[in-house]
Every structure is written in structure tokens, then in C-alpha cells.
Design a protein around this motif. Structure first.
Motif, PDB file in Angstrom:
ATOM      1  N   ALA A   1      -6.489  18.735 -16.280  1.00 14.90           N
ATOM      2  CA  ALA A   1      -5.518  18.816 -17.407  1.00 14.90           C
ATOM      3  C   ALA A   1      -4.474  19.803 -17.070  1.00 14.90           C
ATOM      4  N   VAL A   2      -4.564  20.458 -16.397  1.00 12.46           N
ATOM      5  CA  VAL A   2      -3.685  21.421 -15.675  1.00 12.46           C
ATOM      6  C   VAL A   2      -2.604  20.614 -14.978  1.00 12.46           C
ATOM      7  N   GLU A   3      -3.051  19.759 -14.126  1.00 14.14           N
ATOM      8  CA  GLU A   3      -2.114  18.662 -13.446  1.00 14.14           C
ATOM      9  C   GLU A   3      -1.187  17.974 -14.163  1.00 14.14           C
ATOM     10  N   ALA A   4      -1.804  17.527 -15.066  1.00 15.10           N
ATOM     11  CA  ALA A   4      -1.148  16.688 -16.258  1.00 15.10           C
ATOM     12  C   ALA A   4       0.021  17.390 -16.940  1.00 15.10           C
ATOM     13  N   VAL A   5      -0.214  18.513 -17.299  1.00 17.34           N
ATOM     14  CA  VAL A   5       0.726  19.543 -17.953  1.00 17.34           C
ATOM     15  C   VAL A   5       1.822  19.715 -17.037  1.00 17.34           C
ATOM     16  N   LEU A   6       1.482  20.087 -15.719  1.00 21.06           N
ATOM     17  CA  LEU A   6       2.427  20.192 -14.693  1.00 21.06           C
ATOM     18  C   LEU A   6       3.374  19.038 -14.570  1.00 21.06           C
ATOM     19  N   ARG A   7       2.767  17.801 -14.202  1.00 18.01           N
ATOM     20  CA  ARG A   7       3.343  16.641 -14.207  1.00 18.01           C
ATOM     21  C   ARG A   7       4.341  16.330 -15.290  1.00 18.01           C
TER      22      ARG A   7
ATOM     23  N   GLU B   1      10.445  15.154 -26.802  1.00 15.98           N
ATOM     24  CA  GLU B   1      10.395  13.938 -26.333  1.00 15.98           C
ATOM     25  C   GLU B   1       9.041  13.477 -26.059  1.00 15.98           C
ATOM     26  N   ARG B   2       8.104  13.993 -26.300  1.00 12.41           N
ATOM     27  CA  ARG B   2       6.723  13.693 -26.123  1.00 12.41           C
ATOM     28  C   ARG B   2       6.376  13.448 -24.475  1.00 12.41           C
ATOM     29  N   LEU B   3       6.956  14.043 -23.740  1.00 15.13           N
ATOM     30  CA  LEU B   3       6.669  13.857 -22.192  1.00 15.13           C
ATOM     31  C   LEU B   3       5.334  14.590 -21.714  1.00 15.13           C
ATOM     32  N   PHE B   4       4.969  15.684 -22.583  1.00 17.71           N
ATOM     33  CA  PHE B   4       3.568  16.244 -22.096  1.00 17.71           C
ATOM     34  C   PHE B   4       2.495  15.293 -22.726  1.00 17.71           C
ATOM     35  N   GLN B   5       2.773  14.914 -23.919  1.00 15.23           N
ATOM     36  CA  GLN B   5       1.781  13.935 -24.513  1.00 15.23           C
ATOM     37  C   GLN B   5       1.601  12.771 -23.748  1.00 15.23           C
ATOM     38  N   LYS B   6       2.599  12.235 -23.078  1.00 18.30           N
ATOM     39  CA  LYS B   6       2.573  11.013 -22.519  1.00 18.30           C
ATOM     40  C   LYS B   6       1.531  10.983 -21.283  1.00 18.30           C
ATOM     41  N   GLU B   7       1.751  12.463 -20.513  1.00 21.77           N
ATOM     42  CA  GLU B   7       0.835  12.698 -19.389  1.00 21.77           C
ATOM     43  C   GLU B   7      -0.715  13.168 -19.829  1.00 21.77           C
ATOM     44  N   LEU B   8      -0.774  13.580 -21.068  1.00 21.74           N
ATOM     45  CA  LEU B   8      -2.029  14.056 -21.438  1.00 21.74           C
ATOM     46  C   LEU B   8      -2.731  12.766 -22.125  1.00 21.74           C
ATOM     47  N   GLY B   9      -2.016  11.632 -22.322  1.00 21.51           N
ATOM     48  CA  GLY B   9      -2.886  10.434 -22.905  1.00 21.51           C
ATOM     49  C   GLY B   9      -3.499  10.687 -24.182  1.00 21.51           C
ATOM     50  N   GLY B  10      -4.977  10.681 -23.868  1.00 23.79           N
ATOM     51  CA  GLY B  10      -5.945  10.660 -25.093  1.00 23.79           C
ATOM     52  C   GLY B  10      -6.171  11.998 -25.588  1.00 23.79           C
ATOM     53  N   THR B  11      -5.915  13.040 -24.610  1.00 22.59           N
ATOM     54  CA  THR B  11      -5.903  14.466 -25.118  1.00 22.59           C
ATOM     55  C   THR B  11      -4.680  14.936 -25.726  1.00 22.59           C
ATOM     56  N   ARG B  12      -4.889  15.407 -26.738  1.00 24.23           N
ATOM     57  CA  ARG B  12      -3.921  16.017 -27.708  1.00 24.23           C
ATOM     58  C   ARG B  12      -3.188  17.225 -27.164  1.00 24.23           C
ATOM     59  N   ALA B  13      -1.787  17.386 -27.091  1.00 25.07           N
ATOM     60  CA  ALA B  13      -0.904  18.335 -26.966  1.00 25.07           C
ATOM     61  C   ALA B  13      -0.800  19.152 -28.290  1.00 25.07           C
TER      62      ALA B  13
ATOM     63  N   ALA C   1      -2.553  11.992 -30.118  1.00 27.71           N
ATOM     64  CA  ALA C   1      -2.876  11.518 -28.815  1.00 27.71           C
ATOM     65  C   ALA C   1      -2.334   9.824 -28.666  1.00 27.71           C
ATOM     66  N   ILE C   2      -2.078   9.348 -27.548  1.00 29.82           N
ATOM     67  CA  ILE C   2      -1.682   8.197 -27.307  1.00 29.82           C
ATOM     68  C   ILE C   2      -3.022   7.310 -27.680  1.00 29.82           C
ATOM     69  N   THR C   3      -2.880   6.247 -28.557  1.00 26.56           N
ATOM     70  CA  THR C   3      -4.240   5.330 -28.885  1.00 26.56           C
ATOM     71  C   THR C   3      -4.633   4.613 -27.691  1.00 26.56           C
ATOM     72  N   GLY C   4      -5.830   4.544 -27.619  1.00 29.34           N
ATOM     73  CA  GLY C   4      -6.353   3.812 -26.319  1.00 29.34           C
ATOM     74  C   GLY C   4      -6.307   4.279 -25.166  1.00 29.34           C
ATOM     75  N   ALA C   5      -5.768   5.790 -24.948  1.00 29.52           N
ATOM     76  CA  ALA C   5      -5.836   6.389 -23.654  1.00 29.52           C
ATOM     77  C   ALA C   5      -6.930   7.015 -23.422  1.00 29.52           C
ATOM     78  N   ALA C   6      -7.292   7.499 -22.181  1.00 33.55           N
ATOM     79  CA  ALA C   6      -8.386   8.059 -21.802  1.00 33.55           C
ATOM     80  C   ALA C   6      -8.144   9.685 -21.907  1.00 33.55           C
ATOM     81  N   LYS C   7      -9.113  10.431 -22.360  1.00 33.66           N
ATOM     82  CA  LYS C   7      -8.936  11.883 -22.641  1.00 33.66           C
ATOM     83  C   LYS C   7      -9.193  12.433 -21.140  1.00 33.66           C
ATOM     84  N   VAL C   8      -8.195  13.582 -20.960  1.00 32.19           N
ATOM     85  CA  VAL C   8      -8.066  14.132 -19.424  1.00 32.19           C
ATOM     86  C   VAL C   8      -9.049  15.068 -19.435  1.00 32.19           C
ATOM     87  N   ASP C   9      -9.919  15.114 -18.471  1.00 28.66           N
ATOM     88  CA  ASP C   9     -11.069  16.038 -18.152  1.00 28.66           C
ATOM     89  C   ASP C   9     -12.049  16.165 -19.374  1.00 28.66           C
TER      90      ASP C   9
END
Length: 366
Positions: free
Chosen positions: A258-264, A70-82, A38-46
Motif C-alpha cells: 500500500a505504501v508503494e502504491a501511494v509512492l508510485r 486527477e485520481r492518480l493515487f486512486q488509480k494506483e490503489l485500485g480496489g482500495t479506497r483513497a 475504489a476502481i470497480t473490479g480492481a484488487a485491494k492492495v494488501d
């Protein structure tokens, strides 16, 4: 009062079929679950610790491959691990979705339809498109020189009732030839063969060609086969669905952000693929190597990549047409697919990205 929807049901022959994803089996053994940092310091989605994402190690799942690499999903999920779970075939991915072992997955239209019908429309929704095209009829040029020459020959498809099998049976019917769908016997011998072994079957001469997705089609060409027909040429605008994004209905209801984050992540991955095709191709192949232990050689990778188009549009009308083809082949009783799509979250993301929204062809939730 509105009319009561017709019951969703399948014939016994379809119910007995394994749920098979469009690309059939991936190359290599199933990889174990893999978790991103997860991205350090980022908020968890949902408030979620993780989102579990399934996909295949095939180029038709390019969005998932590139987005992960490319960690593009992880970027959108922030503190929530993909958390990524690669699968070899549709049955195991649908089972994992229905059991709650994964939350979201990339998968072909046939298993999505079958999974939706077998659960009476209660377990999954299609929430986005992902890819179009990438299916070809490749033949031995010494044995088959024209479309008419296919009659009397042995042609492989990935499995009884899968999307390519249905497409080939429909093509045979439109030419006026007769084949028993269940046995594959008739004016053409339809030989159901796992994509992993189809190239070897072709080399041995046990089949004369195959109606298959990428990269199997390009593998056959590398073995001396010739592309006799690109399935895209049979569809309006040369577009038809090959990969969708699906989600558990309860996860969609309970964790919409969380669904929106993955879709984004999916939309932005597709944007990146379109803007950086060579880098994206290399990223997809790097992830294939990580998942299967073996990257695709350039002779297979390059033509396969060219024939696949990533898309956010689920091309819903083509899903309905594919289902009609299965009905005509006798593999499916006329289904009620109303409610299989929920494109609301995707269209919200598309509008925010300044992209055009997409349509569910009347098959969406009300």
C-alpha cells in the motif's frame, strides 16, 4: 559492537512549541474526511479497504492536491479506497498520524523532525520528498529598500520554531544581528503571525514584511509588497525541502504494498505535473477550492506556482542543515536524526519508473 546512538531530545522551549507544518495553516476551515470511489473490479492492495492520506490545502502540497484531483493515487490503489483528510496545521496532522487516524501524510520538515524526536524515533518515517522552494521575504517597499533596511523593522514569520522562523533567525544571525529567539525581540522584531492573517497585518501596517511560504508571499505581493529575497537563493543549487511524505512506522511494516502504491502515485503525479504545468496548476487550484471553498486568484496563483518545484528527492541534507540552524538559534538541542528516513520503498518505485534513486544523507534506517 556499534556505538549506542545518542538520545534524541529537545530543549524545553522546543518541546513546548506546537508542531507546525512548513506552510503553517491552510486557507479556510478544516475539511471533513473525503473518500474516493475504489476502481470497480480492481484488487485491494494488501487486502485493505482504504488508505487514509493527510495533506494541507496549500500549494506547497501540490503533489497531494493534483494527485487527488486527477485520481492518480486512486488509480494506483485500485480496489482500495483513497481517503483524504485535509488539515490546517502540522500539530493536528502529527497527532492524527500518531493516533492511527491517518496512515500517510504530506507535511513540512519542522513537524516531521519534531514529531520524530518527541516519539524517540518510534512513530514516523520520512519516505519521500514532495516539494522544494516557495519561501520568500516580502517587504513594504516604502519602508525597506535593501537587505540592510530590515534591521529595526517588524517582520512576520508563521510561528515560533517553524521552518520559516528558524530560517529567518539564521539569516539574521548570519548578518551579525542579535534577536532573542523566544521573544523575537532584538535588532529585528520577529512577529509570529498566522499565515491566514499575515496579509491583513501587512495591509494595516502592523508588520513591515514577512518571511513566508507560498501562497502567502504572493498574497503580500498582490497587496503591494516586494520580494526582497527568495530563500532558494541561500541554498546550494537553489533547492531545499519544503514538503515531505511521512508514514506511520507500523503501517509501513504491515502494509508495504500500500505504501508503494501511494509512492508510485506520488512519483507519477510529479511526472504529470512536470509534463502538464498549466493543467496541473488548474487541478491544484480546483482541489484548493474543494478543500477550502475558495480558489486562489490568478494574481496569487501564477507567481506562487512558478516558485515551487515538485520533487521526489527529500533533499535530506537540507533537512539536516535546517535542524542545525534550529540548534544555533537555541530552539533545539543537537538532535540524532539517524533513522528518520526510509527511502527503500521510494527507490524501488523510482527504479521501476526508470528514474534516478535518491539519497538519505546518512539519516536513513540501517
Amino acid at each position: 559492537m556499534p556505538a549506542t546512538p545518542a538520545p534524541r531530545r529537545t530543549l524545553a522551549v522546543l518541546a513546548a512549541l506546537p508542531l507546525l507544518a512548513l506552510a503553517a495553516c491552510g486557507y479556510g476551515s478544516q475539511a471533513k474526511e473525503n473518500t474516493e470511489q475504489a476502481i470497480t473490479g480492481a484488487a485491494k492492495v494488501d487486502g485493505l479497504d482504504s488508505v487514509r492520506i493527510g495533506y494541507f490545502g496549500n500549494l506547497t502540497h501540490a503533489t497531494a492536491l493534483v494527485g487527488r484531483q486527477e485520481r492518480l493515487f486512486q488509480k494506483e490503489l485500485g480496489g482500495t479506497r483513497a481517503e483524504y483528510i485535509p488539515f490546517n496545521a502540522g500539530p493536528s496532522e502529527i497527532e492524527a498520524l500518531n493516533s492511527g487516524s491517518i496512515d500517510i501524510g504530506w507535511i513540512g520538515p519542522s513537524p516531521a523532525v519534531n514529531g520524530y524526536l518527541k516519539s524517540n524515533g518510534e512513530n514516523l518515517r520520512i519516505i519521500s520528498g514532495s516539494a522544494s522552494g516557495g519561501v520568500k521575504l516580502v517587504v513594504d517597499p516604502e519602508k525597506i529598500k535593501s537587505l540592510d533596511d530590515v534591521k529595526g523593522k517588524k517582520i512576520a514569520t508563521p510561528q515560533l520554531g517553524n521552518t520559516q522562523d528558524v530560517a529567518f533567525l539564521n539569516w539574521i544571525s548570519e548578518r551579525g544581528w542579535k534577536v532573542d529567539a523566544a521573544s523575537g525581540k532584538g535588532d529585528v522584531s520577529v512577529v509570529r503571525t498566522d499565515n491566514k492573517i499575515t496579509p491583513d497585518a501587512y495591509k494595516s501596517g502592523s508588520i513591515d514584511g514577512a518571511w513566508v511560504p507560498e501562497p502567502t508571499a504572493s498574497k503580500l505581493v498582490a497587496e503591494g509588497g516586494k520580494v526582497l529575497l527568495d530563500e532558494a537563493d541561500l541554498w546550494p543549487g537553489k533547492k531545499f525541502v519544503i514538503t515531505n511524505v511521512i508514514v506511520r512506522q507500523d503501517f509501513l511494516k504491515e502494509h508495504p504494498q500500500a505504501v508503494e502504491a501511494v509512492l508510485r502515485g506520488s512519483v507519477r503525479t510529479n511526472q504529470w505535473i512536470d509534463a502538464n504545468p498549466e493543467k496541473a496548476k488548474a487541478a491544484a487550484n480546483a482541489q484548493l477550492k474543494a478543500d477550502t471553498g475558495k480558489p486562489l486568484p490568478a494574481a496569487v496563483l501564477d507567481p506562487a506556482w512558478q516558485s515551487i518545484r515538485v520533487t521526489d528527492d527529500p533533499l535530506a541534507s537540507t533537512l539536516g542543515t535546517e535542524a542545525e540552524h534550529a540548534v544555533q538559534a537555541g530552539l533545539l538541542e543537537k538532535p540524532d536524526l539517524r533513522g528518520i528516513y526510509d527511502l527503500g520503498p521510494l527507490n524501488k518505485v523510482l527504479r521501476a519508473e526508470g528514474e534516478s534513486t535518491v539519497d538519505d544523507a546518512g539519516l536513513g534506517v540501517k
